[in-house]
Design a protein around this motif. Structure first.
Motif, PDB file in Angstrom:
ATOM      1  N   THR A   1      -2.803   1.547  -7.556  1.00  0.00           N
ATOM      2  CA  THR A   1      -3.561   0.986  -6.446  1.00  0.00           C
ATOM      3  C   THR A   1      -2.730  -0.105  -5.764  1.00  0.00           C
ATOM      4  O   THR A   1      -1.825  -0.687  -6.394  1.00  0.00           O
ATOM      5  CB  THR A   1      -4.890   0.370  -6.926  1.00  0.00           C
TER       6      THR A   1
ATOM      7  N   GLN B   1      -1.940  12.782   2.808  1.00  0.00           N
ATOM      8  CA  GLN B   1      -3.080  11.902   3.090  1.00  0.00           C
ATOM      9  C   GLN B   1      -4.173  12.140   2.098  1.00  0.00           C
ATOM     10  O   GLN B   1      -4.830  12.924   1.855  1.00  0.00           O
ATOM     11  CB  GLN B   1      -3.583  12.094   4.509  1.00  0.00           C
TER      12      GLN B   1
ATOM     13  N   ARG C   1       1.201   4.061  -3.120  1.00  0.00           N
ATOM     14  CA  ARG C   1       0.987   5.491  -2.935  1.00  0.00           C
ATOM     15  C   ARG C   1       2.141   6.287  -3.553  1.00  0.00           C
ATOM     16  O   ARG C   1       1.942   7.320  -4.180  1.00  0.00           O
ATOM     17  CB  ARG C   1       0.874   5.815  -1.443  1.00  0.00           C
TER      18      ARG C   1
ATOM     19  N   CYS D   1       5.008  11.874  -0.708  1.00  0.00           N
ATOM     20  CA  CYS D   1       3.926  10.927  -1.023  1.00  0.00           C
ATOM     21  C   CYS D   1       3.428  10.222   0.225  1.00  0.00           C
ATOM     22  O   CYS D   1       2.231  10.039   0.392  1.00  0.00           O
ATOM     23  CB  CYS D   1       4.406   9.890  -2.034  1.00  0.00           C
TER      24      CYS D   1
ATOM     25  N   ALA E   1       0.828  -1.212   0.000  1.00  0.00           N
ATOM     26  CA  ALA E   1       0.000   0.000   0.000  1.00  0.00           C
ATOM     27  C   ALA E   1       0.861   1.261   0.000  1.00  0.00           C
ATOM     28  O   ALA E   1       0.566   2.221  -0.718  1.00  0.00           O
ATOM     29  CB  ALA E   1      -0.940  -0.008   1.194  1.00  0.00           C
ATOM     30  N   GLU E   2       1.932   1.262   0.775  1.00  0.00           N
ATOM     31  CA  GLU E   2       2.814   2.427   0.815  1.00  0.00           C
ATOM     32  C   GLU E   2       3.526   2.617  -0.521  1.00  0.00           C
ATOM     33  O   GLU E   2       3.606   3.736  -1.042  1.00  0.00           O
ATOM     34  CB  GLU E   2       3.846   2.259   1.932  1.00  0.00           C
TER      35      GLU E   2
END
Length: 75
Positions: free
Chosen positions: A19, A75, A14, A71, A10-11
């Motif tokens: 995705t 948020q 981002r 990044c 997920a990090e």
């Protein structure tokens, strides 16, 4: 060298602008060569684990530490 050195899917997603599902898929299929997929049978756990090193991510995409931190902090 700044901040966190190991990212989860997920990090990393981002940071590169995709995705988490795309990140996991591309790592599993070998499309992206900068991360590692640890399969459940290797860990004894039920889920796969994704490990992406900052240095590998920077090299593969040509990113700077400042961009990565921005990044992660956005948020």
């Amino acid at each position: 060298m700044e901040g966190k050195q190991i990212f989860n899917a997920a990090e990393a997603a981002r940071i590169v602008g995709c995705t988490p599902q795309e990140m996991r898929f591309n790592l599993e299929k070998g499309v992206w060569k900068f991360g590692r997929v640890i399969y459940p049978n290797a860990t004894g756990k039920k889920l796969k684990k994704y490990i992406i090193l900052r240095c590998d991510l920077k090299k593969y995409f040509g990113l700077e530490d400042e961009y990565i931190e921005a990044c992660l902090n956005h948020q």
